[in-house]
Design a protein around this motif. Structure first.
Motif, PDB file in Angstrom:
ATOM      1  N   ARG A   1      33.664   2.163 -23.999  1.00 24.05           N
ATOM      2  CA  ARG A   1      34.847   2.902 -24.438  1.00 24.05           C
ATOM      3  C   ARG A   1      36.066   1.990 -24.640  1.00 24.05           C
ATOM      4  O   ARG A   1      37.202   2.361 -24.355  1.00 24.05           O
ATOM      5  CB  ARG A   1      35.177   4.040 -23.476  1.00 24.05           C
ATOM      6  N   ILE A   2      35.795   0.781 -25.131  1.00 19.77           N
ATOM      7  CA  ILE A   2      36.852  -0.151 -25.520  1.00 19.77           C
ATOM      8  C   ILE A   2      36.767  -0.325 -27.033  1.00 19.77           C
ATOM      9  O   ILE A   2      35.730  -0.753 -27.553  1.00 19.77           O
ATOM     10  CB  ILE A   2      36.701  -1.522 -24.838  1.00 19.77           C
TER      11      ILE A   2
ATOM     12  N   TRP B   1      34.262   1.349 -15.862  1.00 19.61           N
ATOM     13  CA  TRP B   1      35.520   1.990 -15.505  1.00 19.61           C
ATOM     14  C   TRP B   1      35.569   2.362 -14.030  1.00 19.61           C
ATOM     15  O   TRP B   1      36.612   2.213 -13.382  1.00 19.61           O
ATOM     16  CB  TRP B   1      35.748   3.219 -16.382  1.00 19.61           C
TER      17      TRP B   1
ATOM     18  N   ARG C   1      42.539   0.288 -23.704  1.00 16.18           N
ATOM     19  CA  ARG C   1      41.300   0.715 -24.368  1.00 16.18           C
ATOM     20  C   ARG C   1      41.212   0.196 -25.799  1.00 16.18           C
ATOM     21  O   ARG C   1      40.313   0.571 -26.542  1.00 16.18           O
ATOM     22  CB  ARG C   1      41.194   2.240 -24.352  1.00 16.18           C
TER      23      ARG C   1
END
Length: 455
Positions: free
Chosen positions: A71-72, A332, A43
Motif C-alpha cells: 500500500r505504498i 504496517w 504512502r
C-alpha cells in the motif's frame, strides 16, 4: 432473588469510574505519540528512473509493483540517467533514484544530504563499434581519436564516466567527435553508419544491448586492461562476458570479453522515512538478489561498491537481515509496533504506580456511599445533643422528628447496592443506626421502637 442481584463480588460501575480517567489519559498519550513522536511513513514516494525501456525504467516498474502490495504508491519520474537523477534529488523533486557509481565525488553526497541504500547490479561499459572492412581492429582507446562516438545522453552518468576513462588513457574528449544522443536514437545512428561507435553503461538485459550483441557488423570493445582500470578508478569492477552467454547455439560471443563496470545504486534523500528505506532495501533483495551474467546468487544488493555513505537502516539490513517483526507480520503492523516500542516501555513503567492508585480509588468510591450516611447520622446526633438546651416540654417533638429522620436513613441504607467484599461496612452502618435509635428511645423515656421492616 431481585434483592440478591444487587450484591456482587465487585462493582463494575465503580471500577470503570475509578480507572476510566487513567485509561483515557493513557489512550490520549498513545494517540499523540502515534501522530507526533514518530510519524507514520508516507504512502506516496517518487522514484527517479531513466530513459524509456532502459534498465532503470524496467526495474523502477518492478519496485512500483512490489511496494503497491504494501500500500505504498510509487510514482516513477523518468530522466536521462544518473546526472539528471542527482539533480532531481538535490532539488527535492524525487525521494529516491537510481544512480551510477562514480556519478559524484565521494564527499559531495553527504554535503547534499544524500545516502545510499546499497548497490544493486553491475552496469558494464559497453563500447560498440562498427566493423570496417580492411581496417585494423580497435584494441586500445587511443585508437578512437578522430572517430565519431556517442558518449551517452546529456543528464546521464555515462559522459562523465567516458571522460574519466579517456583521461586515464591520455585521450582528451576534444580529440573525438562526440555526440550525446539518447540510447535509442544513438543505436539507430550506429546501425545507419552515421556514427562509428556508441557507449552504454547499462545492465546486460537492456533490450538495445541484447540486440547489438547479436547484430552482424557491430563489434564489442574488449577492455583487456580491465584490472588496471579498477586500480585507477576504484568505483569500477572487472567483469567477464563469458563466451556463448548471449546464444550458446550460435556461440555468441565467440570468446570471453573483459569489461569494466560501475554499479547501479539506489540513492535517497537522508530525510526519507526509515521505514521506507527498509522497505526499498527488502524489495531490492527480491529484485536483484538472483544470479545473472555478472553476479552470483545473493551478491546484490550490497553495501559495497558505492562511494556514497550507506543509510543506517540499509546497513543494518545487510548485516542482520529484515527487522524481526517484519519477518512475521505485515509491514504496517510491524512498523506501528516498532514506532511505539518506546511508548510501550514508558507505559509498562507506569503499571506499578497506576496499580497502586486505582485500587484505593475504587475502595474509596464504594465506601463513600456508606460514609456519606455517617454524615447524616452525625447530624441526627448533633440535633439530639442540642435538644438538651431547649425546654423539656419541647424535647419530645425534637426526639420524635429525629427518630423519623433516622428511620428514613435506615430505609435508604437498606437499599444500598454494595459489593459483598464491603458488606461488613454496610452492616456496621446499620448497627450504628440502631445504636442511635436506642439512644433516642432512652431519651424519650419509652420502649424500644423498631425501625422499618424491608419486605
Amino acid at each position: 432473588m431481585t434483592r440478591l442481584k444487587k450484591f456482587t463480588s465487585f462493582s463494575l460501575r465503580d471500577l470503570v469510574a475509578s480507572a476510566g480517567p487513567t485509561i483515557l489519559g493513557i489512550a490520549v498519550v498513545c494517540i499523540v505519540a502515534y501522530l507526533v513522536v514518530d510519524p507514520a511513513p508516507p504512502r506516496h514516494v517518487v522514484l527517479g528512473t531513466g530513459q524509456e525501456n532502459s534498465a532503470y525504467d524496467v526495474f523502477g516498474k518492478r519496485y512500483q509493483e512490489l511496494l503497491k502490495k504494501e500500500r505504498i504508491a510509487v510514482a516513477l519520474q523518468g530522466s536521462h540517467g544518473s546526472r539528471d537523477n542527482l539533480k532531481l534529488l538535490k532539488e527535492g523533486k524525487v525521494d529516491i533514484a537510481f544512480m551510477q557509481s562514480g556519478t559524484t565525488d565521494e564527499a559531495a553526497p553527504e554535503r547534499e544530504g544524500l545516502v545510499s541504500l546499497g548497490s544493486l547490479f553491475t552496469e558494464p561499459v559497453w563500447l560498440f563499434l562498427r566493423a570496417k572492412e580492411g581496417a585494423p581492429a580497435i584494441t586500445q582507446l587511443t585508437q578512437l581519436r578522430g572517430l565519431k562516438i556517442n558518449i551517452g545522453a546529456r543528464g546521464s552518468g555515462t559522459p562523465r564516466l567516458v571522460r574519466q576513462i579517456l583521461e586515464v588513457n591520455g585521450v582528451d574528449r576534444a580529440e573525438l567527435q562526440t555526440t550525446q544522443l539518447d540510447n535509442t536514437p544513438a543505436t539507430v545512428e550506429l546501425l545507419e553508419g552515421r556514427i562509428d561507435g556508441l557507449v552504454f553503461a547499462a545492465a546486460p538485459d537492456d533490450p538495445l544491448i541484447q540486440m547489438l550483441l547479436q547484430t552482424p557488423g557491430i563489434v564489442l570493445f574488449d577492455f583487456a586492461q580491465a584490472e588496471a582500470y579498477t586500480r585507477r578508478l576504484p568505483f569500477l569492477t572487472h567483469v567477464t562476458l563469458p563466451r556463448g552467454i548471449v546464444d550458446l547455439g550460435r556461440d555468441l560471443p565467440a570468446r570471453d570479453y573483459h569489461l569494466i563496470a560501475p554499479t547501479a545504486t539506489l540513492v535517497a534523500r537522508d530525510d526519507l522515512h526509515p521505514a521506507l528505506v527498509e522497505l526499498f532495501v527488502q524489495a531490492a533483495a527480491k529484485i536483484h538478489g538472483g544470479a545473472g551474467w555478472f553476479q552470483q546468487q545473493g551478491q546484490f544488493p550490497s553495501a559495497k561498491y558505492t562511494e556514497i555513505r550507506v543509510a543506517d537502516e540499509a546497513a543494518k539490513y545487510y548485516k542482520d537481515g529484515a527487522p524481526f517483526l517484519q519477518r512475521y507480520m505485515s509491514f504496517w503492523l510491524a512498523n506501528f509496533l516498532d514506532r511505539m516500542w518506546v511508548l510501550l516501555l514508558a507505559l509498562s513503567a507506569l503499571i506499578l504506580p497506576l496499580s497502586k492508585i486505582v485500587p484505593p480509588l475504587y475502595v474509596w468510591r464504594v465506601r463513600s456511599r456508606i460514609y456519606r450516611w455517617y454524615g447524616q447520622l452525625r447530624t441526627v446526633e448533633g440535633a439530639i445533643e442540642e435538644a438538651v438546651e431547649v425546654p423539656p416540654e419541647e424535647r419530645g417533638a425534637i426526639y420524635a422528628a429525629q427518630l423519623e429522620r433516622l428511620n428514613e436513613i435506615e430505609d435508604r441504607v437498606n437499599h444500598l447496592s454494595i459489593p459483598l467484599s464491603f458488606a461488613d461496612d454496610l452492616y456496621g452502618l446499620r448497627s450504628h443506626v440502631h445504636f442511635v435509635r436506642q439512644r433516642i428511645v432512652e431519651l424519650m423515656g419509652g420502649a424500644v421502637i423498631a425501625g422499618p421492616v424491608d419486605t
